[in-house]
Design an enzyme around this catalytic site. Structure first.
Site, mmCIF file in Angstrom:
data_model
loop_
_atom_site.group_PDB
_atom_site.id
_atom_site.type_symbol
_atom_site.label_atom_id
_atom_site.label_comp_id
_atom_site.label_asym_id
_atom_site.label_seq_id
_atom_site.Cartn_x
_atom_site.Cartn_y
_atom_site.Cartn_z
ATOM 1 N N LYS A 109 -0.475 4.900 4.513
ATOM 2 C CA LYS A 109 -1.327 3.937 5.248
ATOM 3 C C LYS A 109 -0.807 3.754 6.673
ATOM 4 O O LYS A 109 0.381 3.546 6.898
ATOM 5 C CB LYS A 109 -1.377 2.590 4.508
ATOM 6 C CG LYS A 109 -2.340 1.609 5.182
ATOM 7 C CD LYS A 109 -2.749 0.475 4.262
ATOM 8 C CE LYS A 109 -3.594 -0.567 4.976
ATOM 9 N NZ LYS A 109 -4.890 -0.046 5.417
ATOM 10 N N HIS B 135 0.843 -1.200 0.000
ATOM 11 C CA HIS B 135 0.000 0.000 0.000
ATOM 12 C C HIS B 135 0.878 1.251 0.000
ATOM 13 O O HIS B 135 2.056 1.200 0.348
ATOM 14 C CB HIS B 135 -0.903 0.028 1.239
ATOM 15 C CG HIS B 135 -2.094 -0.883 1.116
ATOM 16 N ND1 HIS B 135 -2.018 -2.232 1.406
ATOM 17 C CD2 HIS B 135 -3.377 -0.645 0.730
ATOM 18 C CE1 HIS B 135 -3.207 -2.782 1.203
ATOM 19 N NE2 HIS B 135 -4.051 -1.847 0.794
HETATM 20 P P1 NAD Z 1 -7.358 8.893 5.365
HETATM 21 O O1 NAD Z 1 -6.407 9.039 6.514
HETATM 22 O O2 NAD Z 1 -7.035 9.543 4.059
HETATM 23 O O3 NAD Z 1 -8.823 9.412 5.775
HETATM 24 C C1 NAD Z 1 -9.417 9.170 7.009
HETATM 25 C C2 NAD Z 1 -10.261 10.406 7.319
HETATM 26 O O4 NAD Z 1 -11.059 10.107 8.468
HETATM 27 C C3 NAD Z 1 -9.402 11.632 7.668
HETATM 28 O O5 NAD Z 1 -9.863 12.760 6.963
HETATM 29 C C4 NAD Z 1 -9.597 11.773 9.177
HETATM 30 O O6 NAD Z 1 -9.495 13.120 9.621
HETATM 31 C C5 NAD Z 1 -11.017 11.243 9.333
HETATM 32 N N1 NAD Z 1 -11.343 10.790 10.685
HETATM 33 C C6 NAD Z 1 -10.564 10.137 11.579
HETATM 34 N N2 NAD Z 1 -11.252 9.903 12.713
HETATM 35 C C7 NAD Z 1 -12.491 10.421 12.533
HETATM 36 C C8 NAD Z 1 -13.649 10.499 13.339
HETATM 37 N N3 NAD Z 1 -13.661 10.002 14.579
HETATM 38 N N4 NAD Z 1 -14.750 11.102 12.834
HETATM 39 C C9 NAD Z 1 -14.762 11.608 11.569
HETATM 40 N N5 NAD Z 1 -13.677 11.571 10.761
HETATM 41 C C10 NAD Z 1 -12.568 10.985 11.235
HETATM 42 O O7 NAD Z 1 -7.540 7.310 5.191
HETATM 43 P P2 NAD Z 1 -8.155 6.530 3.923
HETATM 44 O O8 NAD Z 1 -7.053 6.096 3.044
HETATM 45 O O9 NAD Z 1 -9.296 7.303 3.355
HETATM 46 O O10 NAD Z 1 -8.685 5.225 4.667
HETATM 47 C C11 NAD Z 1 -9.635 5.332 5.696
HETATM 48 C C12 NAD Z 1 -9.926 3.969 6.293
HETATM 49 O O11 NAD Z 1 -10.537 3.143 5.297
HETATM 50 C C13 NAD Z 1 -8.684 3.221 6.754
HETATM 51 O O12 NAD Z 1 -9.022 2.462 7.902
HETATM 52 C C14 NAD Z 1 -8.373 2.316 5.572
HETATM 53 O O13 NAD Z 1 -7.615 1.182 5.919
HETATM 54 C C15 NAD Z 1 -9.774 1.944 5.164
HETATM 55 N N6 NAD Z 1 -9.937 1.499 3.783
HETATM 56 C C16 NAD Z 1 -10.849 0.525 3.587
HETATM 57 C C17 NAD Z 1 -11.128 0.096 2.309
HETATM 58 C C18 NAD Z 1 -12.204 -0.933 2.123
HETATM 59 O O14 NAD Z 1 -12.539 -1.287 0.964
HETATM 60 N N7 NAD Z 1 -12.802 -1.432 3.205
HETATM 61 C C19 NAD Z 1 -10.466 0.654 1.216
HETATM 62 C C20 NAD Z 1 -9.549 1.679 1.441
HETATM 63 C C21 NAD Z 1 -9.295 2.105 2.730
#
Ligand code: NAD
Length: 265
Positions: free
Chosen positions: A158, A154
């Site tokens: 991440k 990744h």
């Molecule tokens: P990122 O860090 O770019 O975005 C996360 C966002 O969530 C940030 O803007 C952060 O400020 C916000 N955030 C954190 N805590 C919060 C809260 N309590 N309330 C509201 N907002 C909050 O991360 P990303 O790359 O977008 O990934 C986010 C999550 O999704 C990670 O856990 C990642 O592993 C997961 N993910 C899952 C999949 C899937 O298909 N299930 C795919 C990609 C990423």
């Protein structure tokens, strides 16, 4: 269908907003991030690289859920308990994409599912959900003479390792082999490890550049090797799957649903 996005300013949040806007009968009615986020108060459409949609990124999750039929939550695992309490009270369906959720968080999701319909998946892409089945069936057929190594890569932003998808792949091959969870699993190798024990299942995490998400399950025996690989080249693969999951939850009874249910697998 009215959707609220939690984690709206994140990499996934922005793609969810952009992809939802292109879908028929789907409307973004709430976009939420944390109070410290520099994008609070900005238009969530503009932030996502599309036309302004008039929905400002807010830090009040409770109000943002008021008019929503479903919340798609791709925020981080911290704070998941208080978010779940809000979803339960608002009586909204929830699609959780967040990975690295603690055992306590997973238990809270299960308990919330008694009141609201929920899907929590480590990966929403159609291809990876097929890979889960392929990995399980291959592990069933290929005996312990085939060494299983799972490799994920990744982008360098991440925060958790191994990826939720790699963990699920490990669980799938364990199921295929009739093993308990983590019975023969290791994470990485270093030092004088000795010869590879038969039946070991090893998970390795690589981080670098802008890789959206690569996963490979290797079955290596004397004389041959099978590799099952999935490569995501755009976060839209996850976003579209999560939106499809949200639509699937409409009108469903409270409970835990899976991507297998959504995809009819
Ligand atoms: P990122 O860090 O770019 O975005 C996360 C966002 O969530 C940030 O803007 C952060 O400020 C916000 N955030 C954190 N805590 C919060 C809260 N309590 N309330 C509201 N907002 C909050 O991360 P990303 O790359 O977008 O990934 C986010 C999550 O999704 C990670 O856990 C990642 O592993 C997961 N993910 C899952 C999949 C899937 O298909 N299930 C795919 C990609 C990423």
């Amino acid at each position: 269908m009215n959707i609220c996005i939690c984690g709206a300013a994140g990499r996934m949040g922005k793609r969810l907003i952009a992809c939802a806007t292109k879908m028929e009968n789907m409307k973004i009615v709430g976009a939420v991030d944390i109070p410290q986020c520099p994008l609070i108060g900005k238009d969530s459409g503009t932030v996502s690289g599309i036309e302004a949609n008039g929905v400002l990124i807010a830090d009040d999750l409770k109000s943002a859920c008021e008019n929503a039929d479903a919340v798609i939550d791709f925020a981080l695992a911290d704070g998941i308990l208080s978010r779940l309490a809000i979803y339960e009270n608002a009586n909204v369906a929830v699609v959780f994409g967040t990975t690295a959720v603690s055992e306590q968080g997973t238990a809270a999701i299960e308990s919330a599912s008694k009141k609201i319909p929920v899907i929590h998946a480590p990966n929403f892409s159609v291809g990876v959900n097929l890979l889960f089945d392929l990995a399980k069936n291959s592990a069933k057929i290929l005996d312990e003479n085939y060494d299983i190594e799972i490799v994920e890569m990744h982008h360098h932003h991440k925060k958790d390792a191994p990826s939720g998808t790699a963990v699920r792949l490990a669980e799938m091959v364990e199921e295929g082999r009739g093993l308990q969870k983590e019975e023969k699993r290791i994470y990485g190798r270093e030092g004088d490890t000795g010869a590879r024990p038969k039946g070991e299942i090893a998970v390795h995490s690589l981080r670098g550049g802008d890789v959206v998400g690569d996963h490979t399950v290797i079955f290596a025996a004397d004389g041959e090797r099978i590799e099952l690989t999935h490569k995501a080249s755009s976060r839209d693969a996850f976003a579209k799957g999560a939106l499809r999951a949200a639509r699937f939850l409409m009108g469903k009874k409270p409970g835990i649903y899976t991507m297998k249910d959504v995809l009819g697998m």
